[in-house]
Design a protein around this motif. Structure first.
Motif, PDB file in Angstrom:
ATOM      1  N   ASP A 210      18.501 -45.741 -46.774  1.00  0.00           N
ATOM      2  CA  ASP A 210      19.733 -46.397 -46.321  1.00  0.00           C
ATOM      3  C   ASP A 210      19.447 -47.247 -45.084  1.00  0.00           C
ATOM      4  O   ASP A 210      18.914 -46.732 -44.092  1.00  0.00           O
ATOM      5  N   PRO A 211      19.804 -48.543 -45.104  1.00  0.00           N
ATOM      6  CA  PRO A 211      19.519 -49.397 -43.944  1.00  0.00           C
ATOM      7  C   PRO A 211      20.317 -49.006 -42.713  1.00  0.00           C
ATOM      8  O   PRO A 211      19.893 -49.219 -41.581  1.00  0.00           O
ATOM      9  N   THR A 212      21.500 -48.437 -42.929  1.00  0.00           N
ATOM     10  CA  THR A 212      22.343 -47.973 -41.831  1.00  0.00           C
ATOM     11  C   THR A 212      23.222 -46.839 -42.344  1.00  0.00           C
ATOM     12  O   THR A 212      23.422 -46.702 -43.553  1.00  0.00           O
ATOM     13  N   VAL A 213      23.716 -46.027 -41.420  1.00  0.00           N
ATOM     14  CA  VAL A 213      24.594 -44.928 -41.830  1.00  0.00           C
ATOM     15  C   VAL A 213      25.976 -45.075 -41.172  1.00  0.00           C
ATOM     16  O   VAL A 213      26.720 -44.113 -41.073  1.00  0.00           O
ATOM     17  N   GLU A 214      26.303 -46.268 -40.755  1.00  0.00           N
ATOM     18  CA  GLU A 214      27.589 -46.487 -40.080  1.00  0.00           C
ATOM     19  C   GLU A 214      28.773 -46.202 -40.984  1.00  0.00           C
ATOM     20  O   GLU A 214      29.801 -45.689 -40.522  1.00  0.00           O
ATOM     21  N   THR A 215      28.667 -46.541 -42.267  1.00  0.00           N
ATOM     22  CA  THR A 215      29.768 -46.265 -43.186  1.00  0.00           C
ATOM     23  C   THR A 215      30.025 -44.767 -43.279  1.00  0.00           C
ATOM     24  O   THR A 215      31.184 -44.313 -43.212  1.00  0.00           O
ATOM     25  N   GLN A 216      28.967 -43.997 -43.434  1.00  0.00           N
ATOM     26  CA  GLN A 216      29.127 -42.543 -43.507  1.00  0.00           C
ATOM     27  C   GLN A 216      29.710 -41.985 -42.213  1.00  0.00           C
ATOM     28  O   GLN A 216      30.582 -41.115 -42.230  1.00  0.00           O
ATOM     29  N   LEU A 217      29.237 -42.499 -41.084  1.00  0.00           N
ATOM     30  CA  LEU A 217      29.724 -42.002 -39.800  1.00  0.00           C
ATOM     31  C   LEU A 217      31.188 -42.371 -39.580  1.00  0.00           C
ATOM     32  O   LEU A 217      31.958 -41.581 -39.008  1.00  0.00           O
ATOM     33  N   SER A 218      31.579 -43.545 -40.015  1.00  0.00           N
ATOM     34  CA  SER A 218      32.988 -43.945 -39.894  1.00  0.00           C
ATOM     35  C   SER A 218      33.881 -42.997 -40.689  1.00  0.00           C
ATOM     36  O   SER A 218      34.965 -42.600 -40.242  1.00  0.00           O
TER      37      SER A 218
ATOM     38  N   GLU B 221      20.916 -43.142 -34.827  1.00  0.00           N
ATOM     39  CA  GLU B 221      22.103 -43.931 -35.152  1.00  0.00           C
ATOM     40  C   GLU B 221      23.368 -43.104 -34.991  1.00  0.00           C
ATOM     41  O   GLU B 221      24.389 -43.581 -34.482  1.00  0.00           O
ATOM     42  N   ALA B 222      23.303 -41.861 -35.438  1.00  0.00           N
ATOM     43  CA  ALA B 222      24.468 -40.987 -35.349  1.00  0.00           C
ATOM     44  C   ALA B 222      24.856 -40.736 -33.897  1.00  0.00           C
ATOM     45  O   ALA B 222      26.040 -40.747 -33.541  1.00  0.00           O
ATOM     46  N   VAL B 223      23.856 -40.529 -33.050  1.00  0.00           N
ATOM     47  CA  VAL B 223      24.125 -40.280 -31.628  1.00  0.00           C
ATOM     48  C   VAL B 223      24.767 -41.501 -30.983  1.00  0.00           C
ATOM     49  O   VAL B 223      25.762 -41.393 -30.258  1.00  0.00           O
ATOM     50  N   ARG B 224      24.214 -42.663 -31.252  1.00  0.00           N
ATOM     51  CA  ARG B 224      24.769 -43.885 -30.666  1.00  0.00           C
ATOM     52  C   ARG B 224      26.198 -44.128 -31.162  1.00  0.00           C
ATOM     53  O   ARG B 224      27.089 -44.435 -30.379  1.00  0.00           O
ATOM     54  N   PHE B 225      26.408 -43.978 -32.450  1.00  0.00           N
ATOM     55  CA  PHE B 225      27.739 -44.218 -33.020  1.00  0.00           C
ATOM     56  C   PHE B 225      28.760 -43.255 -32.424  1.00  0.00           C
ATOM     57  O   PHE B 225      29.865 -43.665 -32.053  1.00  0.00           O
ATOM     58  N   ALA B 226      28.398 -41.983 -32.348  1.00  0.00           N
ATOM     59  CA  ALA B 226      29.343 -40.976 -31.863  1.00  0.00           C
ATOM     60  C   ALA B 226      29.817 -41.291 -30.454  1.00  0.00           C
ATOM     61  O   ALA B 226      30.982 -41.069 -30.106  1.00  0.00           O
TER      62      ALA B 226
END
Length: 412
Positions: free
Chosen positions: A219-227, A248-253
């Motif tokens: 997966d190129p990014t996991v932003e959709t899942q995190l949203s 990515e998860a840490v930054r998004f959160a």
């Protein structure tokens, strides 16, 4: 051995029969392929390139441990001979089919005695049948799923994902009894095993999993899942992914304003792995560890840490001294040495016998109170203890004592 009576046979015939009968045990001790009086050949297949190339630090960590040993002359083994360790490393990009191709090459063309530190659950599953059919030791897999396809010839290293899930559950049950958990997990047996174990550990409690989203290493990014996870209303985020997706998860959160209590599997929680997220964003992250926290600028008086840092410098290792993946590889190399030292014969069977009967073996980088213990037919988990740590923005600080599941690791 009881020999037959040879009263009437000629003396020459008696001597021949006696020699044939007594030669059998010697044949059983003949060296396996990959080991001579001077060297032992060990193969590694791991992701040196590709989206999860960070895991390549594991192979480099093994080399970091073995190179200085070779420079010093080699490993003194239980049969009285001293041998140097010849490592042969192949790149598989974490592609299971390439792992199988590599292992076949290492066994059939290079004739290694064993493979070690194979990274990834699907990758170890891919080679399980082959190593079992050929009788090739697959030692100290870098996978928290221990029950794979070749149980007679494989042994894991890192604690089972079921142990880590139980450790995280204990933290929530002790500190956040009504937690609403969002789970980001690898859509492989790794993540599925962790999810099932977490669900089991929190059953009949106030802790609930309100949302779960799978990811793949591609997966190129996991932003959709995190949203999606954020929209669930969860106040706790549990991450069981590779290093890039963990960051990515840490930054998004943090940057999305969500700011849940965040628990990350140790496979993605090293400081080196978190740097892409911005260490300020990682403040407060909780993880489980079985390795010592290494600070090269302040090594302290720990003999094991000092040896690791000296070996890291001598081997000119590519990974950071603070990279937990490289440290894991170093510890696997250390465990390999323990097995070689205790092998009673230069055979693959003797190698597995030694690996299956580790008795509180101490490694330089294991946390105090954590050792390697296995027992044939009873205990397949070398490490069954973890300690929780919380990141303070600069370093991980311990949270309580070591949590032991020795002899009672939850089964997959």
């Amino acid at each position: 051995m009881r020999l037959p009576t040879l009263i009437k046979a000629p003396l020459a015939l008696q001597a021949l029969v006696f020699a044939m009968l007594t030669a059998a045990p010697a044949r059983a001790e003949e060296p396996s392929a990959g080991i001579t009086d001077d060297t032992v050949k060990i193969g590694i297949s791991g992701p040196l390139t590709g989206p999860v190339a960070a895991l390549g630090a594991i192979a480099d960590g093994v080399r970091t441990r073995t190179d200085p040993i070779n420079v010093a002359g080699g490993v003194r083994m239980a049969d009285g001979k001293t041998r140097k360790i010849e490592l042969l490393v192949e790149d598989d990009g974490l592609d299971p089919q390439r792992t199988l191709t590599n292992v076949r090459k290492l066994v059939e063309r290079e004739e290694v005695l064993a493979v070690v530190a194979t990274a990834g659950t699907p990758n170890n599953q891919a080679i399980g049948r082959y190593i079992n059919q050929r009788g090739i030791p697959n030692l100290f897999m870098y996978s928290g799923v221990h029950e794979l396809a070749g149980p007679e010839w494989e042994i894991g290293f890192v604690p089972s994902f079921t142990t880590e899930a139980a450790t995280f559950a204990k933290y929530l049950l002790d500190n956040k009894r009504q937690a609403k958990v969002a789970l980001l997990y690898l859509n492989t047996e790794t993540g599925q095993t962790f999810q099932a174990a977490l669900e089991s550990a929190i059953s009949d409690s106030g802790v609930t999993i309100v949302a779960a989203q799978p990811v793949t290493s591609a997966d190129p990014t996991v932003e959709t899942q995190l949203s999606t996870l954020k929209a669930s209303g969860a106040d706790t985020l549990v991450v069981i992914t590779g290093p890039r997706q963990g960051a990515e998860a840490v930054r998004f959160a943090t940057e999305s304003g969500w700011k849940p209590t965040t628990l990350i599997s140790n496979i993605a929680a090293s400081i080196a792995s978190l740097k892409p997220a911005g260490l300020e964003n990682a403040k407060g992250v909780i993880t489980s560890q079985f390795l010592k926290q290494v600070n090269a600028s302040m090594p302290g008086d720990d003999v094991g840490v000092k040896r690791y840092l000296a070996d890291h410098a001598a081997a000119q290792s590519k990974f950071s001294t603070e990279d937990a993946l490289g440290q894991s590889g170093y510890a696997i190399g250390d465990a390999l040495v323990k097995v070689l030292e205790s092998m009673k014969a230069p055979t693959r069977e003797a190698m597995m016998e030694a690996a299956r009967n580790l008795d509180h073996a101490q490694l330089d980088l294991l946390l105090p109170g954590i050792t390697l213990t296995t027992k044939t037919g009873e205990d397949v988990y070398p490490i069954e203890s973890l300690q929780l740590f919380q990141f303070d923005g600069a370093a991980y600080q311990p949270m309580g004592d070591v949590i032991s599941f020795e002899g009672k690791t939850p089964r997959h």
